[in-house]
Design a protein around this motif. Structure first.
Motif, mmCIF file in Angstrom:
data_model
loop_
_atom_site.group_PDB
_atom_site.id
_atom_site.type_symbol
_atom_site.label_atom_id
_atom_site.label_comp_id
_atom_site.label_asym_id
_atom_site.label_seq_id
_atom_site.Cartn_x
_atom_site.Cartn_y
_atom_site.Cartn_z
ATOM 1 N N LYS A 361 3.223 3.965 4.895
ATOM 2 C CA LYS A 361 4.189 2.857 4.851
ATOM 3 C C LYS A 361 3.496 1.556 4.469
ATOM 4 O O LYS A 361 4.061 0.708 3.791
ATOM 5 C CB LYS A 361 4.892 2.695 6.203
ATOM 6 C CG LYS A 361 5.976 3.749 6.444
ATOM 7 C CD LYS A 361 6.817 3.389 7.644
ATOM 8 C CE LYS A 361 7.800 4.482 7.951
ATOM 9 N NZ LYS A 361 9.073 4.367 7.270
ATOM 10 N N LYS A 362 2.226 1.432 4.929
ATOM 11 C CA LYS A 362 1.477 0.212 4.641
ATOM 12 C C LYS A 362 1.324 0.026 3.133
ATOM 13 O O LYS A 362 1.406 -1.077 2.611
ATOM 14 C CB LYS A 362 0.089 0.295 5.283
ATOM 15 C CG LYS A 362 0.021 -0.579 6.509
ATOM 16 C CD LYS A 362 -1.298 -0.777 7.190
ATOM 17 C CE LYS A 362 -2.456 0.061 6.974
ATOM 18 N NZ LYS A 362 -3.548 -0.115 7.926
ATOM 19 N N LYS A 363 1.134 1.178 2.435
ATOM 20 C CA LYS A 363 0.936 1.114 0.995
ATOM 21 C C LYS A 363 2.230 0.765 0.269
ATOM 22 O O LYS A 363 2.209 0.245 -0.829
ATOM 23 C CB LYS A 363 0.392 2.442 0.481
ATOM 24 C CG LYS A 363 -1.061 2.599 0.868
ATOM 25 C CD LYS A 363 -1.629 3.895 0.342
ATOM 26 C CE LYS A 363 -2.986 4.139 0.988
ATOM 27 N NZ LYS A 363 -3.181 5.501 1.393
ATOM 28 N N LEU A 364 3.350 1.079 0.904
ATOM 29 C CA LEU A 364 4.634 0.878 0.223
ATOM 30 C C LEU A 364 5.260 -0.486 0.475
ATOM 31 O O LEU A 364 6.191 -0.884 -0.211
ATOM 32 C CB LEU A 364 5.629 1.964 0.663
ATOM 33 C CG LEU A 364 5.247 3.403 0.277
ATOM 34 C CD1 LEU A 364 6.237 4.390 0.863
ATOM 35 C CD2 LEU A 364 5.207 3.562 -1.251
ATOM 36 N N VAL A 365 4.751 -1.203 1.495
ATOM 37 C CA VAL A 365 5.429 -2.463 1.833
ATOM 38 C C VAL A 365 5.246 -3.501 0.724
ATOM 39 O O VAL A 365 4.258 -3.486 0.010
ATOM 40 C CB VAL A 365 4.951 -3.062 3.172
ATOM 41 C CG1 VAL A 365 5.405 -2.234 4.320
ATOM 42 C CG2 VAL A 365 3.460 -3.287 3.175
ATOM 43 N N THR A 366 6.236 -4.397 0.645
ATOM 44 C CA THR A 366 6.173 -5.401 -0.414
ATOM 45 C C THR A 366 5.907 -6.793 0.148
ATOM 46 O O THR A 366 5.390 -7.658 -0.538
ATOM 47 C CB THR A 366 7.500 -5.414 -1.200
ATOM 48 O OG1 THR A 366 8.563 -5.409 -0.255
ATOM 49 C CG2 THR A 366 7.609 -4.221 -2.128
ATOM 50 N N THR A 367 6.266 -7.009 1.416
ATOM 51 C CA THR A 367 6.071 -8.361 1.975
ATOM 52 C C THR A 367 5.004 -8.326 3.060
ATOM 53 O O THR A 367 4.777 -7.285 3.696
ATOM 54 C CB THR A 367 7.373 -8.899 2.609
ATOM 55 O OG1 THR A 367 7.660 -8.063 3.732
ATOM 56 C CG2 THR A 367 8.530 -8.888 1.648
ATOM 57 N N SER A 368 4.371 -9.483 3.253
ATOM 58 C CA SER A 368 3.328 -9.566 4.285
ATOM 59 C C SER A 368 3.951 -9.439 5.679
ATOM 60 O O SER A 368 3.312 -8.972 6.617
ATOM 61 C CB SER A 368 2.559 -10.890 4.170
ATOM 62 O OG SER A 368 3.445 -11.947 4.415
ATOM 63 N N GLN A 369 5.211 -9.832 5.798
ATOM 64 C CA GLN A 369 5.903 -9.721 7.084
ATOM 65 C C GLN A 369 6.002 -8.249 7.508
ATOM 66 O O GLN A 369 5.722 -7.891 8.653
ATOM 67 C CB GLN A 369 7.300 -10.293 6.911
ATOM 68 C CG GLN A 369 7.800 -10.977 8.148
ATOM 69 C CD GLN A 369 9.218 -11.510 7.919
ATOM 70 O OE1 GLN A 369 9.816 -11.298 6.864
ATOM 71 N NE2 GLN A 369 9.735 -12.210 8.883
#
Ligand SMILES: Nc1ncnc2c1ncn2[C@@H]1O[C@H](COP(=O)(O)OP(=O)(O)OP(=O)(O)O)[C@@H](O)[C@H]1O
Length: 553
Positions: A361-369
């Motif tokens: 999931k970390k690799k897929l996230v788009t925002t720093s939030q």
């Protein structure tokens, strides 16, 4: 004890009748001096009877005993209406001062009537009957006395009620031992269930104590001798709470209950001190997967696990929801879905799978939030992704079917210990629902209960188990050094056993709990708890509504 009290009283009565006659030997029996001496002794007897027996009814019956003795001693000149006068004056004086000191009137004999527990059998009728026939022969044909005959007949009826056939010879004594027979009514206890020791005292309003534990209250420990049985079957649930300070005998008592009870047991042995005959498991050598579904839906189990982790690590509400969502996703990765019950039997994920999912999931996230959100959960999952939580190396349902001791003494990390205990307890709850109502009997012992109850999720789980387990045939023995953590469970508990406690706040709470509203009872328990020797228990006998002192053995 009753025998001693009645023995002392009758000796004093007899001495009071004989001594004036001996001392004033030169005077005729009907003389004013002897009569005055006997009148004084009757006045004293009445006061004494009230102090010793705490019942106007018993005192009045003792008047008939005195009359019988006068009759037997052949004091014919004395048997007239005037002898009622000193006795009733004495009784009125005792009652007056008794009411001033005790503030309220309660009659020991009347309260014993509420505890009548009649169980007739052939011998409890036959033996008294034989003595009644003897009495009839004596008082009709040998020593004719209607008064004594009536006394014997009443003694016979009371013996039938008290069920104490061994007291049957007292029927021959007519009125003389009648008050003693009365005091035996309601004293026979039910002998059903598990015997855990001996009752050595009952807390009663009394003028003097016959126990070495002083109470500094109007209520005192009155000596008593009878075995103490706990009758779980006869109660609304099978739950027991044992509280007491360190070394007071808590685990000893729990061991005795499980050794003597007719049920299977499972012991959560936190310190490795339960040397009972059962299969032992060193918990440091096993693994358990908290993500097992135990027949529940993935969402429900995910919420429970997230809530458990929240309770251990003090997560915030949003973090808990995120965690639960990630666990649901981890179930999904393994093909287990909320709306397809057939998939719930598939092998569940473990925390390593959850950790891998987090990485993905970390690799897929788009925002720093979003990244922060995932990273904030990572340390907890990382902590739980140990070998201990890989999969179930033991069959959790086996723990229910056989006798087991789970030895936690080598599990050093409290959080890991907690997760294992909560997971097993959850599996037990799930087992109950899967198996349905049952007559099966299983006792679960949790030593150091605050360990589980100090966490919110553990407390809620225990509350549920305490409230619901009876119908499934399960009961709990919770052991705690502090009442604070177990107080919410008390409404669903059949027995609370308090052993030696020295902490004033604990003493205060337990005294209120066992003693109820009465300030004198509270004070008596408050003063007794710190004086209890190892193995001495204060508890309330619910069936008879008495507070008792028990020596566990
Ligand atoms: N009724 C009893 N008769 C004889 N020995 C007893 C009795 N109760 C306790 N003991 C003994 O006293 C010691 C301490 O008892 P126990 O371990 O049950 O106390 P505890 O309250 O569980 O202590 P802790 O809180 O420290 O675990 C043990 O050696 C036990 O065998």
């Amino acid at each position: 004890m009753q025998e001693i009290r009645h023995g002392i009283f009758l000796t004093i009565v007899i001495l009071g009748l004989i001594l004036p006659r001996l001392i004033l030997a030169g005077y005729p029996l009907g003389s004013v001096y002897i009569s005055f001496g006997i009148f004084v002794s009757l006045f004293v007897d009445a006061i004494l009877s009230y102090i010793l027996f705490g019942s106007i009814i018993v005192s009045l019956v003792y008047f008939l005993s005195v009359l019988s003795l006068i009759d037997i001693l052949n004091y014919t000149n004395l048997v007239n209406i005037y002898i009622l006068f000193p006795y009733s004056m004495g009784l009125a004086t005792a009652l007056f001062f008794g009411l001033i000191i005790r503030r309220k009137y309660d009659d020991e004999f009347l309260s014993s009537l509420k505890k009548i527990n009649i169980t007739f059998n052939f011998y409890t009728i036959l033996i008294p009957l034989v003595f009644l026939i003897f009495a009839i022969i004596i008082y009709l044909y040998i020593y004719y006395s209607q008064l004594l005959l009536i006394g014997s007949f009443i003694a016979f009826l009371l013996l039938l009620i008290s069920g104490k056939k061994e007291d049957s010879p007292l029927i021959l004594s007519s009125w003389i031992f009648l008050p003693y027979v009365m005091s035996q009514i309601g004293s026979n206890r039910e002998e059903k269930g598990i015997c855990i020791g001996e009752i050595i005292g009952i807390l009663k309003r009394a003028s003097f104590s016959s126990s070495k534990i002083s109470t500094n209250s109007n209520y005192k420990w009155v000596s008593y001798k009878s075995k103490f049985y706990i009758n779980l079957e006869g109660n609304k649930n099978f739950n027991i709470i044992i509280v007491g300070g360190s070394g007071s005998g808590k685990s000893h008592l729990a061991k005795n209950i499980i050794r003597r009870g007719n049920f299977r047991f499972l012991i959560f042995d936190i310190h490795g001190e339960y040397d009972v005959n059962a299969k032992r498991i060193d918990v440091s050598k096993i693994s358990i997967n908290p993500l097992s579904l135990f027949g529940q839906s993935p969402r429900q189990r995910a919420l429970e696990v997230a809530y458990m982790i929240k309770s251990i690590f003090n997560l915030g509400s949003l973090q808990t929801i995120d965690l639960s969502n990630i666990i649901v996703d981890a179930y999904g990765e393994k093909g287990i879905f909320e709306d397809d019950e057939r998939t719930w039997n598939l092998p569940p994920p473990n925390f390593r799978d959850v950790l891998m999912l987090l990485e993905k999931k970390k690799k897929l996230v788009t925002t720093s939030q979003e990244l922060n959100k995932i990273q904030s959960l990572e340390p907890y999952i990382y902590f739980l992704a140990t070998n201990t939580f890989m999969d179930n190396s033991i069959n959790l349902y086996d723990l229910i079917i056989d006798d087991y001791v789970l030895d936690f003494s080598k599990v050093t990390i409290p959080e890991i210990k907690y997760v294992i205990i909560e997971t097993i307890l959850r599996s037990i709850l799930a087992f109950m629902y899967i198996s349905g109502q049952s007559n099966f009997r299983k006792m679960i012992v949790i030593d150091e209960a605050p360990f589980i109850l100090s966490k919110e999720s553990g407390e809620q789980l225990m509350e549920r188990l305490f409230a619901e387990s009876r119908k499934f045939g399960f009961g709990f023995i919770l052991i705690s050094q502090s009442i604070e953590y177990v107080r919410k469970l008390i409404p669903n508990t059949s027995y609370v056993f308090a052993l030696n406690i020295v902490d004033p706040t604990e003493i205060d709470f337990i005294s209120r709990l066992i003693g109820g509203q009465d300030p004198d009872i509270f004070k008596a328990i408050y003063n007794s708890l710190p004086k209890l020797e190892r193995g001495l228990i204060i508890t309330r006998d619910i069936l008879r509504d008495e507070i008792i002192l028990v020596r566990s053995n």
